[in-house]
Design an enzyme around this catalytic site. Structure first.
Site, PDB file in Angstrom:
ATOM      1  N   ALA A  38       0.853  -1.181   0.000  1.00  0.00           N
ATOM      2  CA  ALA A  38       0.000   0.000   0.000  1.00  0.00           C
ATOM      3  C   ALA A  38       0.891   1.234   0.000  1.00  0.00           C
ATOM      4  CB  ALA A  38      -0.891  -0.017   1.235  1.00  0.00           C
ATOM      5  N   GLY A  46       0.668  -5.091   0.836  1.00  0.00           N
ATOM      6  CA  GLY A  46      -0.523  -5.148  -0.006  1.00  0.00           C
ATOM      7  C   GLY A  46      -0.236  -5.741  -1.369  1.00  0.00           C
ATOM      8  N   GLU A  70      -0.490  -9.370  -0.867  1.00  0.00           N
ATOM      9  CA  GLU A  70      -1.912  -9.685  -0.650  1.00  0.00           C
ATOM     10  C   GLU A  70      -2.688  -9.658  -1.967  1.00  0.00           C
ATOM     11  OE1 GLU A  70      -2.193  -6.554   2.346  1.00  0.00           O
ATOM     12  OE2 GLU A  70      -2.908  -8.051   3.767  1.00  0.00           O
ATOM     13  N   GLU A  88       4.362  -5.337   7.039  1.00  0.00           N
ATOM     14  CA  GLU A  88       3.521  -4.290   7.631  1.00  0.00           C
ATOM     15  C   GLU A  88       3.884  -3.976   9.069  1.00  0.00           C
ATOM     16  OE1 GLU A  88       2.402  -6.691   5.653  1.00  0.00           O
ATOM     17  OE2 GLU A  88       0.729  -6.013   4.434  1.00  0.00           O
TER      18      GLU A  88
HETATM   19  N1  DAK Z   1       4.651   3.228  -0.555  1.00  0.00           N
HETATM   20  C1  DAK Z   1       5.065   4.404  -1.067  1.00  0.00           C
HETATM   21  N2  DAK Z   1       6.241   4.561  -1.684  1.00  0.00           N
HETATM   22  C2  DAK Z   1       7.053   3.491  -1.767  1.00  0.00           C
HETATM   23  C3  DAK Z   1       6.687   2.232  -1.231  1.00  0.00           C
HETATM   24  C4  DAK Z   1       5.405   2.126  -0.596  1.00  0.00           C
HETATM   25  N3  DAK Z   1       4.941   0.967  -0.100  1.00  0.00           N
HETATM   26  N4  DAK Z   1       7.710   1.376  -1.461  1.00  0.00           N
HETATM   27  C5  DAK Z   1       8.650   2.066  -2.120  1.00  0.00           C
HETATM   28  N5  DAK Z   1       8.264   3.341  -2.301  1.00  0.00           N
HETATM   29  C6  DAK Z   1       9.024   4.430  -2.936  1.00  0.00           C
HETATM   30  C7  DAK Z   1      10.178   4.890  -2.063  1.00  0.00           C
HETATM   31  O1  DAK Z   1       9.746   5.779  -1.079  1.00  0.00           O
HETATM   32  C8  DAK Z   1      11.085   5.530  -3.092  1.00  0.00           C
HETATM   33  O2  DAK Z   1      10.565   6.806  -3.407  1.00  0.00           O
HETATM   34  P1  DAK Z   1      11.582   8.079  -3.635  1.00  0.00           P
HETATM   35  O3  DAK Z   1      12.377   8.203  -2.414  1.00  0.00           O
HETATM   36  O4  DAK Z   1      12.384   7.668  -4.849  1.00  0.00           O
HETATM   37  O5  DAK Z   1      10.629   9.229  -3.893  1.00  0.00           O
HETATM   38  C9  DAK Z   1      10.882   4.660  -4.333  1.00  0.00           C
HETATM   39  O6  DAK Z   1       9.638   3.968  -4.132  1.00  0.00           O
HETATM   40  C10 DAK Z   1      11.958   3.616  -4.494  1.00  0.00           C
HETATM   41  O7  DAK Z   1      12.072   2.903  -3.269  1.00  0.00           O
HETATM   42  P2  DAK Z   1      13.470   2.605  -2.573  1.00  0.00           P
HETATM   43  O8  DAK Z   1      14.439   3.716  -2.801  1.00  0.00           O
HETATM   44  O9  DAK Z   1      13.191   2.214  -1.163  1.00  0.00           O
HETATM   45  O10 DAK Z   1      13.949   1.330  -3.440  1.00  0.00           O
HETATM   46  P3  DAK Z   1      14.868   0.103  -2.981  1.00  0.00           P
HETATM   47  O11 DAK Z   1      15.114  -0.672  -4.232  1.00  0.00           O
HETATM   48  O12 DAK Z   1      16.024   0.574  -2.147  1.00  0.00           O
HETATM   49  O13 DAK Z   1      13.925  -0.758  -1.987  1.00  0.00           O
HETATM   50  C11 DAK Z   1      11.853  -1.848  -1.311  1.00  0.00           C
HETATM   51  C12 DAK Z   1      12.768  -1.403  -2.484  1.00  0.00           C
HETATM   52  C13 DAK Z   1      10.532  -2.357  -1.937  1.00  0.00           C
HETATM   53  C14 DAK Z   1      12.541  -3.026  -0.566  1.00  0.00           C
HETATM   54  C15 DAK Z   1      11.621  -0.685  -0.336  1.00  0.00           C
HETATM   55  O14 DAK Z   1      11.156   0.440  -1.070  1.00  0.00           O
HETATM   56  C16 DAK Z   1      10.606  -0.970   0.734  1.00  0.00           C
HETATM   57  O15 DAK Z   1      10.916  -1.639   1.725  1.00  0.00           O
HETATM   58  N6  DAK Z   1       9.374  -0.446   0.544  1.00  0.00           N
HETATM   59  C17 DAK Z   1       8.332  -0.534   1.550  1.00  0.00           C
HETATM   60  C18 DAK Z   1       7.778  -1.926   1.600  1.00  0.00           C
HETATM   61  C19 DAK Z   1       6.701  -2.028   2.637  1.00  0.00           C
HETATM   62  O16 DAK Z   1       6.917  -1.747   3.837  1.00  0.00           O
HETATM   63  N7  DAK Z   1       5.546  -2.446   2.203  1.00  0.00           N
HETATM   64  C20 DAK Z   1       4.392  -2.635   3.068  1.00  0.00           C
HETATM   65  C21 DAK Z   1       3.624  -1.386   2.993  1.00  0.00           C
HETATM   66  S1  DAK Z   1       2.367  -1.391   4.223  1.00  0.00           S
HETATM   67  C22 DAK Z   1      -4.654  -1.455   6.115  1.00  0.00           C
HETATM   68  C23 DAK Z   1      -4.734  -2.272   5.023  1.00  0.00           C
HETATM   69  C24 DAK Z   1      -3.614  -2.618   4.324  1.00  0.00           C
HETATM   70  C25 DAK Z   1      -2.413  -2.151   4.683  1.00  0.00           C
HETATM   71  C26 DAK Z   1      -2.344  -1.324   5.753  1.00  0.00           C
HETATM   72  C27 DAK Z   1      -3.434  -0.965   6.466  1.00  0.00           C
HETATM   73  N8  DAK Z   1      -5.845  -1.101   6.843  1.00  0.00           N
HETATM   74  C28 DAK Z   1      -7.097  -1.695   6.480  1.00  0.00           C
HETATM   75  C29 DAK Z   1      -5.793  -0.137   7.886  1.00  0.00           C
HETATM   76  C30 DAK Z   1      -1.283  -2.502   3.919  1.00  0.00           C
HETATM   77  C31 DAK Z   1      -0.112  -2.020   4.283  1.00  0.00           C
HETATM   78  C32 DAK Z   1       1.072  -2.148   3.471  1.00  0.00           C
HETATM   79  O17 DAK Z   1       1.115  -2.692   2.381  1.00  0.00           O
END
Ligand code: DAK
Length: 258
Positions: free
Chosen positions: A65, A109, A112, A132
């Site tokens: 997400a 997400g 998922e 998450e």
């Molecule tokens: N959201 C927004 N931007 C993201 C992102 C994300 N999930 N993942 C990556 N980006 C962006 C980065 O901020 C960066 O942007 P700039 O700095 O260039 O502007 C760009 O994409 C490139 O990312 P990185 O520089 O980090 O690239 P790397 O190759 O170094 O790393 C990575 C890739 C995928 C390992 C890393 O970006 C990462 O760890 N990303 C986050 C992964 C993550 O934590 N995903 C889970 C998200 S939480 C809910 C329902 C559902 C959910 C929540 C609540 N409710 C019903 C309340 C779901 C939650 C999630 O999915």
């Protein structure tokens, strides 16, 4: 049809939908999920399409997400606003087969969403994770439910609690994905798989999908009863007449439009 956050390709009876927000690692936001619902529903209703492939780029399926979009959400934005429920699960209403093709990251997400596809084909660079907890929330689009059903409780708990990612080999070994191909070949291979399904009678493919999904929602006895109704009904369809006649006449069946 043009979309801001998706790319669409047509390959005969196979439609390919690509998540496309490259600057944000295909992070899933409202617009993309609304567009995805629109595209999937359009192909589901299109008689020229039998199978849909859902994929991302070579580097990322989706990194979850969009954290930037939801960081300042309040409870009022999520529960009353029906965040996730309002537009993430359109894919579950699609009746034709949806094959997920994952290259690179499928996180949060993104993992998922991949698990909502009917089955998954992975590139050898694929990485699956549910990180998450690291951003302070539980999964919200089925991660705690579909992951243990796919790979078992122990592996799922490990991934969900430690945020450990699994690679394509482990994903195949544990049953999360059905096949793995080299990254530079995965789309060609997935298209061949989808084309093979597209040659089958789409009505039967839809019934199989419906019946398999029923297996996760009901008892074995009721599930088998459900399947039996489709089997019996099959004898009133052109697909059964053509399929069995073609076998007996030693020719290839032509299921076009069935
Ligand atoms: N959201 C927004 N931007 C993201 C992102 C994300 N999930 N993942 C990556 N980006 C962006 C980065 O901020 C960066 O942007 P700039 O700095 O260039 O502007 C760009 O994409 C490139 O990312 P990185 O520089 O980090 O690239 P790397 O190759 O170094 O790393 C990575 C890739 C995928 C390992 C890393 O970006 C990462 O760890 N990303 C986050 C992964 C993550 O934590 N995903 C889970 C998200 S939480 C809910 C329902 C559902 C959910 C929540 C609540 N409710 C019903 C309340 C779901 C939650 C999630 O999915």
């Amino acid at each position: 049809m043009e979309y801001a956050d998706l790319l669409i390709e047509n390959h005969g009876k196979v439609a390919v939908v690509r998540l496309n927000r490259p600057k944000a690692m295909n992070a899933l936001n409202d617009n993309m999920m609304n567009e995805l619902g629109q595209a999937l529903r359009g192909f589901d209703a299109d008689p020229a399409v039998n199978v849909i492939i859902l994929t991302g780029s070579e580097k990322v399926f989706a990194a979850g997400a969009d954290i930037a979009a939801m960081a300042n959400y309040t409870y009022a934005d999520t529960y009353p606003g029906n965040y996730i429920g309002r537009n993430w699960e359109h894919i579950l209403d699609i009746r034709k087969p949806v094959v997920g093709v994952v290259s690179g990251y499928a996180l949060g997400g993104g993992c998922e969403l991949a698990m909502m596809c009917d089955f998954l084909i992975a590139a050898d660079n694929a990485k699956f994770g549910q990180p998450e907890i690291k951003v302070g929330v539980t999964p919200g689009a089925g991660g705690t439910q579909r992951l243990p059903r796919a790979i078992g409780k122990s592996k799922a708990m490990d991934m969900l609690l430690t945020t450990r990612m699994i690679d394509a080999a482990e994903a195949e070994r544990t049953g999360l994905v059905s096949r793995v191909f080299p990254a530079d070949k995965v789309m060609d291979e997935a298209l061949a798989v989808a084309q093979a399904i597209a040659q089958m009678p789409v009505s039967v493919a839809m019934q199989i999908k419906d019946a398999v999904n029923r297996a996760f929602e009901t008892t074995l006895t009721e599930g088998v009863r459900y399947e039996r109704r489709f089997f019996h009904a099959g004898f009133g369809t052109p697909a059964q007449k053509e399929g069995m006649a073609a076998f007996l006449e030693k020719r290839k069946p032509d299921f076009d439009g069935m």
